[in-house]
Design a protein around this motif. Structure first.
Motif, short mmCIF file in Angstrom:
data_model
loop_
_atom_site.label_atom_id
_atom_site.label_comp_id
_atom_site.label_asym_id
_atom_site.label_seq_id
_atom_site.Cartn_x
_atom_site.Cartn_y
_atom_site.Cartn_z
N LEU A 177 45.54 37.50 31.41
CA LEU A 177 45.82 38.85 30.75
C LEU A 177 45.53 40.04 31.66
CD1 LEU A 177 46.30 40.67 28.42
CD2 LEU A 177 43.80 40.21 27.62
N THR A 178 44.25 39.89 32.57
CA THR A 178 44.13 40.92 33.64
C THR A 178 45.14 41.04 34.42
OG1 THR A 178 41.70 40.42 33.16
CG2 THR A 178 42.21 41.66 35.18
N ASP A 179 45.59 40.14 34.99
CA ASP A 179 46.78 39.86 36.01
C ASP A 179 47.81 40.75 35.51
OD1 ASP A 179 49.17 38.55 37.42
OD2 ASP A 179 47.45 38.49 38.92
N ALA A 180 48.25 40.22 34.37
CA ALA A 180 49.54 40.75 33.68
C ALA A 180 49.42 42.20 33.49
CB ALA A 180 49.77 39.77 32.33
N ILE A 181 48.42 42.79 33.06
CA ILE A 181 48.10 44.12 32.99
C ILE A 181 48.07 45.03 34.18
CG2 ILE A 181 46.45 46.18 31.99
CD1 ILE A 181 45.46 43.73 29.96
N VAL A 182 47.14 44.40 34.99
CA VAL A 182 46.87 45.15 36.33
C VAL A 182 48.01 45.36 37.14
CG1 VAL A 182 45.54 45.32 38.42
CG2 VAL A 182 44.30 44.86 36.47
N ARG A 183 48.73 44.58 37.17
CA ARG A 183 50.09 44.52 38.28
C ARG A 183 51.13 45.75 37.61
NH1 ARG A 183 54.47 41.94 36.57
NH2 ARG A 183 55.26 41.58 38.61
N LEU A 184 50.78 46.14 36.40
CA LEU A 184 51.73 47.16 35.80
C LEU A 184 51.19 48.49 36.01
CD1 LEU A 184 52.47 45.40 32.34
CD2 LEU A 184 53.94 45.72 34.27
N LEU A 185 49.98 48.67 36.63
CA LEU A 185 49.38 49.87 36.81
C LEU A 185 50.17 50.51 38.02
CD1 LEU A 185 45.51 49.07 36.55
CD2 LEU A 185 47.12 50.11 34.44
N PRO A 186 50.13 51.94 37.83
CA PRO A 186 51.10 52.61 38.77
C PRO A 186 50.52 52.49 40.22
CG PRO A 186 50.59 54.10 36.91
CD PRO A 186 50.06 52.80 36.58
N GLY A 187 51.34 51.99 41.11
CA GLY A 187 50.86 51.86 42.39
C GLY A 187 50.20 50.44 42.73
#
Ligand code: ADE
Length: 239
Positions: free
Chosen positions: A157-167
């Motif tokens: 879940l963390t990976d799926a979310i963090v890769r979407l953060l701008p930059g």
């Protein structure tokens, strides 16, 4: 020109686990490491044993009514989450569990807009139900199979979310063209060499005609989705 300064990371994720060492290698590699170092996300892993009971820092006990396996006791989890909640407001307290809602790209997109998240990892047989009743705001599963604990699901879940953060990703386009982002699987990709083992790269990709290539990718994405995951085409919210 006025300087625009963002205060702190986009997102803070607090992960609560009885095996905090599980997280070290994944959080310290590749894109997750880079995103943390760039200050896009702050990820804090809490060892539930630090909130354990008595001299032996007990965190679990046998189930009332009998049965196999140990259950995480409520007190350590309440202590940890109440401490965190006294420090900041959380958008969600997420419990990773096989009986939760199955994680999909839509859920990851939504959660990537949050400011503060708590991820609670179950272990052993489960957690005392009162934790779920009083603290948990959302239950998430990563699929219909049972793992030994919520740690790997929390990392997924963390990976799926963090890769979407701008930059977070080098090429800002790449998350947009992911499989599932438009409700479709992604088109196939090729790199050098132009021919390998008698298998040539499709001619269209060598033409440099970006409009035609985009059209080809759209067609291939649709074809692949129809072949492999036709159910995705029925989603009324598909963009
Ligand atoms: N804990 C154990 N199995 C799990 C799963 N499939 N998803 C989320 N949490 C879990």
């Amino acid at each position: 020109m006025a300087e625009t300064r963002r205060e702190g990371p986009f997102l803070r994720i607090d992960i609560i686990s009885v095996v905090p060492q599980t997280f070290e290698s994944v959080l310290n590699a590749s894109i997750l490491k880079r995103a943390r170092e760039a200050g896009l996300v702050e990820i804090v892993v809490h060892n539930l044993h630090d909130y354990g009971l008595g001299r032996y820092k007990q965190v679990d006990d046998t189930p009332y009514g009998g049965g196999a396996g140990m259950i995480l006791r409520p007190e350590p989890i309440f202590s940890c989450i109440e401490k965190l909640r006294a420090e900041r407001e959380y958008d969600e307290v997420i419990f990773l569990t096989p009986d939760g809602d199955i994680l999909d790209q839509k859920a990851a997109n939504r959660l990537s807009m949050a400011r503060n998240l708590i991820l609670l990892c179950g272990h052993y047989k489960g957690v005392d139900e009162r934790v779920r009743t009083a603290l948990v705001t959302r239950d998430i599963s990563i699929g219909d199979y049972v793992l030994t604990g919520g740690e790997l699901p929390a990392l997924v879940l963390t990976d799926a979310i963090v890769r979407l953060l701008p930059g977070a990703l080098g090429d800002s386009e790449s998350a947009l063209s992911d499989s599932f982002q438009a409700g479709l699987l992604d088109a196939p990709y090729y790199t050098k060499p132009a021919e390998f083992g008698g298998m040539p790269v499709p001619d269209i990709l060598m033409t440099g005609d970006h409009a035609k290539i985009a059209e080809w990718r759209d067609t291939e994405a649709l074809r692949r989705t129809r072949e492999r995951r036709p159910g995705l085409l029925d989603d009324p919210e598909r963009s």
